[in-house]
Design an enzyme around this catalytic site. Structure first.
Site, mmCIF file in Angstrom:
data_model
loop_
_atom_site.group_PDB
_atom_site.id
_atom_site.type_symbol
_atom_site.label_atom_id
_atom_site.label_comp_id
_atom_site.label_asym_id
_atom_site.label_seq_id
_atom_site.Cartn_x
_atom_site.Cartn_y
_atom_site.Cartn_z
ATOM 1 N N SER A 131 43.643 37.570 42.882
ATOM 2 C CA SER A 131 43.992 37.275 41.418
ATOM 3 C C SER A 131 45.148 36.536 41.204
ATOM 4 O O SER A 131 45.872 37.197 41.640
ATOM 5 C CB SER A 131 43.401 38.267 40.868
ATOM 6 O OG SER A 131 43.768 38.168 39.379
ATOM 7 N N HIS A 157 40.642 34.393 43.250
ATOM 8 C CA HIS A 157 40.030 35.062 42.033
ATOM 9 C C HIS A 157 40.296 34.435 40.568
ATOM 10 O O HIS A 157 41.532 34.492 40.516
ATOM 11 C CB HIS A 157 40.058 36.570 42.214
ATOM 12 C CG HIS A 157 39.658 37.615 41.345
ATOM 13 N ND1 HIS A 157 38.058 37.846 41.360
ATOM 14 C CD2 HIS A 157 39.788 37.807 39.738
ATOM 15 C CE1 HIS A 157 37.625 38.426 40.244
ATOM 16 N NE2 HIS A 157 38.657 38.593 39.373
ATOM 17 N N ASP A 163 40.452 34.789 36.789
ATOM 18 C CA ASP A 163 40.281 35.767 35.663
ATOM 19 C C ASP A 163 40.022 34.973 34.400
ATOM 20 O O ASP A 163 41.291 34.721 33.903
ATOM 21 C CB ASP A 163 41.342 36.847 35.606
ATOM 22 C CG ASP A 163 41.076 37.992 36.602
ATOM 23 O OD1 ASP A 163 42.026 38.082 37.293
ATOM 24 O OD2 ASP A 163 40.049 38.423 36.708
ATOM 25 N N MET A 185 39.307 34.693 30.378
ATOM 26 C CA MET A 185 39.352 35.954 29.307
ATOM 27 C C MET A 185 39.184 34.869 28.102
ATOM 28 O O MET A 185 39.937 34.090 27.922
ATOM 29 C CB MET A 185 40.344 36.628 29.113
ATOM 30 C CG MET A 185 40.529 37.646 30.495
ATOM 31 S SD MET A 185 41.941 38.700 30.641
ATOM 32 C CE MET A 185 41.849 39.163 32.272
ATOM 33 N N HIS A 212 35.517 35.111 37.777
ATOM 34 C CA HIS A 212 35.402 36.134 36.827
ATOM 35 C C HIS A 212 35.384 36.116 35.275
ATOM 36 O O HIS A 212 36.309 35.873 34.820
ATOM 37 C CB HIS A 212 36.166 37.354 37.467
ATOM 38 C CG HIS A 212 36.202 38.629 36.724
ATOM 39 N ND1 HIS A 212 36.892 39.446 36.580
ATOM 40 C CD2 HIS A 212 35.047 39.247 36.024
ATOM 41 C CE1 HIS A 212 36.558 40.686 36.126
ATOM 42 N NE2 HIS A 212 35.359 40.349 35.364
ATOM 43 N N MET A 224 35.182 37.075 31.810
ATOM 44 C CA MET A 224 35.231 38.095 30.732
ATOM 45 C C MET A 224 35.196 37.493 29.514
ATOM 46 O O MET A 224 36.166 37.510 28.705
ATOM 47 C CB MET A 224 36.705 38.973 31.025
ATOM 48 C CG MET A 224 36.634 39.835 32.074
ATOM 49 S SD MET A 224 38.221 40.236 32.940
ATOM 50 C CE MET A 224 38.668 38.682 33.846
ATOM 51 N N MET A 263 34.309 47.150 38.116
ATOM 52 C CA MET A 263 35.771 47.392 37.790
ATOM 53 C C MET A 263 36.391 48.573 37.938
ATOM 54 O O MET A 263 35.802 49.726 37.457
ATOM 55 C CB MET A 263 35.596 46.889 36.182
ATOM 56 C CG MET A 263 35.378 45.491 35.898
ATOM 57 S SD MET A 263 36.241 44.228 36.592
ATOM 58 C CE MET A 263 37.913 44.485 36.078
ATOM 59 N N GLY A 318 40.882 43.004 31.280
ATOM 60 C CA GLY A 318 41.823 42.478 30.241
ATOM 61 C C GLY A 318 43.118 42.151 30.707
ATOM 62 O O GLY A 318 43.965 41.241 30.438
ATOM 63 N N GLY A 367 47.698 44.742 36.904
ATOM 64 C CA GLY A 367 49.034 45.607 36.809
ATOM 65 C C GLY A 367 48.621 47.092 36.235
ATOM 66 O O GLY A 367 49.383 47.997 35.881
ATOM 67 N N ASP A 389 37.475 45.637 41.638
ATOM 68 C CA ASP A 389 38.240 44.910 40.857
ATOM 69 C C ASP A 389 39.370 45.685 40.151
ATOM 70 O O ASP A 389 38.741 46.111 39.071
ATOM 71 C CB ASP A 389 37.744 43.795 40.175
ATOM 72 C CG ASP A 389 38.638 42.560 39.513
ATOM 73 O OD1 ASP A 389 38.062 41.727 38.981
ATOM 74 O OD2 ASP A 389 39.774 42.875 39.684
ATOM 75 N N GLY A 439 43.579 47.519 40.256
ATOM 76 C CA GLY A 439 44.299 48.533 40.610
ATOM 77 C C GLY A 439 44.514 48.694 42.122
ATOM 78 O O GLY A 439 44.721 49.724 42.717
HETATM 79 C C1 DX5 Z 1 41.540 42.434 35.110
HETATM 80 C C2 DX5 Z 1 40.898 41.467 36.421
HETATM 81 C C3 DX5 Z 1 41.509 41.816 37.497
HETATM 82 C C4 DX5 Z 1 42.934 41.857 37.654
HETATM 83 C C5 DX5 Z 1 43.132 42.637 38.840
HETATM 84 O O1 DX5 Z 1 40.737 42.142 33.819
HETATM 85 O O2 DX5 Z 1 39.589 41.157 36.281
HETATM 86 O O3 DX5 Z 1 41.118 40.866 38.413
HETATM 87 O O4 DX5 Z 1 43.580 40.455 37.667
HETATM 88 O O5 DX5 Z 1 44.721 42.760 38.975
HETATM 89 P P1 DX5 Z 1 45.361 44.155 39.495
HETATM 90 O O6 DX5 Z 1 45.270 43.939 41.109
HETATM 91 O O7 DX5 Z 1 46.792 43.805 39.051
HETATM 92 O O8 DX5 Z 1 44.942 45.256 39.036
HETATM 93 ZN ZN ZN Z 2 38.847 39.975 37.814
#
Ligand code: DX5
Ligand code: ZN
Length: 208
Positions: free
Chosen positions: A6, A30, A32, A34, A62, A64, A133, A138, A141, A167, A169
């Protein structure tokens, strides 16, 4: 186990850094996406995305977002490998699954940490991917939520032909906790330093 990288946490020179990232040994890029409504954060428009991404790796989108149909119509143009949407938008899940399939794109269903596996059991036979998840969607990090490990195990027991993806952490420590997953989505652990070295460290943990 495959890696879907991502770029959510990349803050500058996005195009150049995505080019660097997709030259690394990752399996998917990936995206993201949003809308600032389904989650309290807004990322790129499809126009921004078209200006910064490349097609060196299969795309793992992905969503959201609340207005899923609008975003599916926008992102299908990129011919992604997967389009994943969230169960919690509580629209007609089967209708959305079929809507994505009509574009000949593989379908993923994502569940937030508080959503139980039991709630999505009726949809499992129709899915190509389940995105568990391991953070509240959102932001990148965040810290890995341990409770999601049980969900991955349960999905593995129930397995039909969907891939299990996790997905949020994921780093060189937490990756060892999700060995039953087929795909790990990794953002800040890779992009917060030397991409090659960080991916190498993840691979060492995957392949021992
Ligand atoms: C969060 C995203 C994840 C995120 C993962 O809403 O869907 O894909 O970017 O990022 P890290 O690996 O930093 O948790
Ligand atoms: Zn994601």
């Amino acid at each position: 186990m495959k890696i879907s990288a991502s770029f959510l946490s990349i803050k500058d020179n996005l195009k150049e850094n995505i080019n660097l990232l997709t030259k690394c040994d990752i399996d998917y890029l990936h995206l993201d996406i949003m809308d600032g409504k389904f989650v309290p954060n807004q990322t790129w428009s499809i126009y921004d995305i078209k200006n910064v991404i490349n097609y060196d790796k299969p795309l793992d989108v992905h969503l959201m977002v609340n207005d899923v149909y609008k975003y599916i119509d926008e992102y299908q143009i990129l011919k992604p490998e997967f389009i994943t949407f969230h169960y919690e938008i509580s629209l007609d899940i089967l209708d959305i699954i079929n809507y994505i399939k009509k574009y000949n794109i593989k379908v993923g269903l994502s569940i937030k940490p508080s959503t139980k596996i039991e709630e999505i059991i009726p949809y499992l036979p129709y899915l190509d991917l389940v995105l568990v998840m391991s953070v509240e969607p959102g932001f990148g990090g965040q810290s890995f939520i341990m409770e999601c490990i049980e969900k991955i195990k349960k999905l593995k027991e129930l397995k039909s032909n969907y891939l299990i993806s996790v997905d949020g952490g994921i780093n060189d420590q937490t990756i060892s906790l999700v060995k039953d997953a087929d795909i790990v989505v990794v953002g800040s652990y890779i992009t917060s330093g030397n991409y090659l070295k960080n991916i190498e460290k993840l691979k060492e943990k995957i392949y021992g």
